[in-house]
Design a protein around this motif. Sequence first.
Motif, mmCIF file in Angstrom:
data_model
loop_
_atom_site.group_PDB
_atom_site.id
_atom_site.type_symbol
_atom_site.label_atom_id
_atom_site.label_comp_id
_atom_site.label_asym_id
_atom_site.label_seq_id
_atom_site.Cartn_x
_atom_site.Cartn_y
_atom_site.Cartn_z
ATOM 1 N N GLY A 1 -6.525 2.028 15.217
ATOM 2 C CA GLY A 1 -6.075 2.862 14.162
ATOM 3 C C GLY A 1 -6.221 2.280 12.670
ATOM 4 O O GLY A 1 -7.039 2.905 12.149
ATOM 5 N N PRO A 2 -5.711 1.154 12.766
ATOM 6 C CA PRO A 2 -5.908 0.614 11.075
ATOM 7 C C PRO A 2 -7.225 0.282 10.746
ATOM 8 O O PRO A 2 -7.869 0.494 9.788
ATOM 9 C CB PRO A 2 -5.097 -0.540 11.200
ATOM 10 C CG PRO A 2 -3.855 -0.243 12.238
ATOM 11 C CD PRO A 2 -4.777 0.495 13.182
ATOM 12 N N PRO A 3 -8.118 -0.146 11.635
ATOM 13 C CA PRO A 3 -9.420 -0.665 11.368
ATOM 14 C C PRO A 3 -10.172 0.756 11.104
ATOM 15 O O PRO A 3 -10.963 0.661 10.019
ATOM 16 C CB PRO A 3 -10.203 -1.515 12.439
ATOM 17 C CG PRO A 3 -8.950 -1.924 13.186
ATOM 18 C CD PRO A 3 -7.837 -0.899 12.924
ATOM 19 N N VAL A 4 -10.264 1.584 11.881
ATOM 20 C CA VAL A 4 -10.894 2.908 11.484
ATOM 21 C C VAL A 4 -10.353 3.599 10.411
ATOM 22 O O VAL A 4 -11.302 3.953 9.393
ATOM 23 C CB VAL A 4 -10.651 4.025 12.885
ATOM 24 C CG1 VAL A 4 -11.182 5.284 12.495
ATOM 25 C CG2 VAL A 4 -11.223 3.370 14.055
ATOM 26 N N ILE A 5 -9.183 3.588 9.953
ATOM 27 C CA ILE A 5 -8.973 4.327 8.623
ATOM 28 C C ILE A 5 -9.103 3.418 7.564
ATOM 29 O O ILE A 5 -9.518 3.818 6.541
ATOM 30 C CB ILE A 5 -7.150 4.713 8.849
ATOM 31 C CG1 ILE A 5 -6.718 5.710 7.641
ATOM 32 C CG2 ILE A 5 -6.463 3.392 8.759
ATOM 33 C CD1 ILE A 5 -7.509 7.068 8.044
ATOM 34 N N GLY A 6 -9.193 1.993 7.853
ATOM 35 C CA GLY A 6 -9.362 1.256 6.683
ATOM 36 C C GLY A 6 -11.026 1.288 6.292
ATOM 37 O O GLY A 6 -11.226 1.454 5.138
ATOM 38 N N TYR A 7 -11.746 1.519 7.182
ATOM 39 C CA TYR A 7 -13.261 1.848 7.118
ATOM 40 C C TYR A 7 -13.346 2.923 6.422
ATOM 41 O O TYR A 7 -14.158 3.234 5.399
ATOM 42 C CB TYR A 7 -14.163 1.435 8.261
ATOM 43 C CG TYR A 7 -15.662 1.699 8.184
ATOM 44 C CD1 TYR A 7 -16.301 1.006 7.365
ATOM 45 C CD2 TYR A 7 -16.029 3.207 8.554
ATOM 46 C CE1 TYR A 7 -17.695 1.265 7.013
ATOM 47 C CE2 TYR A 7 -17.112 3.469 8.091
ATOM 48 C CZ TYR A 7 -18.210 2.350 7.474
ATOM 49 O OH TYR A 7 -19.440 2.919 7.405
ATOM 50 N N THR A 8 -12.850 4.144 6.977
ATOM 51 C CA THR A 8 -12.825 5.537 6.251
ATOM 52 C C THR A 8 -12.445 5.590 5.121
ATOM 53 O O THR A 8 -13.074 6.395 3.985
ATOM 54 C CB THR A 8 -12.289 6.477 7.417
ATOM 55 O OG1 THR A 8 -11.101 6.332 7.521
ATOM 56 C CG2 THR A 8 -13.207 6.562 8.531
ATOM 57 N N ILE A 9 -11.267 4.811 4.654
ATOM 58 C CA ILE A 9 -10.846 4.922 3.381
ATOM 59 C C ILE A 9 -11.957 3.983 2.292
ATOM 60 O O ILE A 9 -12.310 4.647 1.178
ATOM 61 C CB ILE A 9 -9.618 4.240 3.268
ATOM 62 C CG1 ILE A 9 -8.379 5.184 3.820
ATOM 63 C CG2 ILE A 9 -9.045 4.030 1.758
ATOM 64 C CD1 ILE A 9 -7.086 4.481 4.013
#
Length: 189
Positions: free
Chosen positions: A134-142
């Motif tokens: 979750g956090p790496p995916v959302i970090g990248y998409t942000i």
Amino acid sequence: MLIVGFNASIIFGMGAVYATKIGMNVSQVSLFMISIGAGAMLLQYPIGKLSDLLDRRTVILITHIISALCLLLGYFTSGLGFIMIFLIIAIYGGVSTPQYSLYIAHANDYLSPRQVVGTSAKLIMINGLGAIFGPPVIGYTIYAFGINAFLIVQLITHLGMVSFVIYRMYARESMPVEAQGPFISVRGT
């Protein structure tokens, strides 16, 4: 369970980043994060009780729809002020946090007592995998698409789950409510 862990890790792991990026001060960020847990605390029991009275899949479907609506509302009302965001995220936390318990209760309804422990271990592992990504995916998409990706990614996952739950409701007969075990509140992530 993968999606539940994914979304929980996003909201709890990156919620403060989102709140900071949309301009909240430290006190507001703290209240933003508290509102997630407060909503969960207030709504966990009523949602669990509802799942004892109705087909659990219906309650799961309702929680995903309300979660998606909260995220959509948050996307369009982020400029309306802190109180509105606070209320939306409290409702979101209140309906999305119990999903882990709802999925476990639904799975346990179909298991023999001998299968519960092994299945629970697998569900915890699957939930954990979602929490890892979750956090790496959302970090990248942000980083790639801007701060609103925080809401959009979660919205997409909830809409995907709405589709999947509707499919499952037509693919398999529901268990009679009388045959369901009682809802027991647990938290996965």
